[in-house]
Design an enzyme around this catalytic site. Sequence first.
Site, PDB file in Angstrom:
ATOM      1  CG  ASP A  22      -1.736   1.221   1.374  1.00  0.00           C
ATOM      2  OD1 ASP A  22      -2.387   1.608   0.385  1.00  0.00           O
ATOM      3  OD2 ASP A  22      -1.717   1.827   2.460  1.00  0.00           O
ATOM      4  CG  ASP A  24      -1.007   7.867   0.904  1.00  0.00           C
ATOM      5  OD1 ASP A  24      -0.619   9.031   0.993  1.00  0.00           O
ATOM      6  OD2 ASP A  24      -1.400   7.351  -0.170  1.00  0.00           O
ATOM      7  CG  ASP A 181      -1.570   2.083   6.544  1.00  0.00           C
ATOM      8  OD1 ASP A 181      -1.927   1.878   5.365  1.00  0.00           O
ATOM      9  OD2 ASP A 181      -1.713   3.184   7.119  1.00  0.00           O
TER      10      ASP A 181
END
Length: 234
Positions: A22, A24, A181
Amino acid sequence: MTEKPEKISTIDHLPIRAVMFDLDGTLLDTAPDFVVVVNRLLAEYDRPPLADSTIRRSVSNGARALVELAFGVEPGHPDFEILRTRLLALYGDHLAVHTALFPGLQTLLHALGERQIPWGVATNKPAAYTLPLMEQMDLQPAPQSIICPDHVTERKPHPESLFLAAKHLGCEPEHILYVGDHRRDIECGRQAGAITIAAAYGYIEDGDDVDAWGADYRVDHGQEILPILDTLLR
């Protein structure tokens, strides 16, 4: 000394052929730039700034969530799209000023290059921001797949992003290690059949239980990913 990363799943997996991240909150710490632009937008409306930590926790949820956080308005409010559009314009002018790789990630990318393992990004961040950001960051070795919502019909948590990435990387989804995250990242990875790592060092919202996401592994620091990778390569 860094503690051994926690393995959550006991399922045996196929050998790793590629690694996907991922963006960000997982690969890049983009929050410092979002802190600047969110507070700049608040200042334009004569509102007080928000704490860095408050903004940081919402970055993974995108511009809509940041507008809701900063102004307390939801989609459908007459000012919502005006605020969102302005926020994105400010961000477009401030893409990679303070953004950096999370600690341990440059070492990981270097190790992937040495091991000749391709890597890439699967993000819900639009290509209009992802592609120039990645170009400005000039990460080496370079990613061999960058998947944005513009490239798929269904965004994460749907697994289409990883299915497309697997085609780019020349492997089956089951041979991908996917790090994220947010719960949607882990759901995406699990539905694709990939091995998943929950990046607990990322932008975790208050009250969110990382261990409840169902990831195969959890790491609390970026430097904990490489030992997992090496274990899975054996």
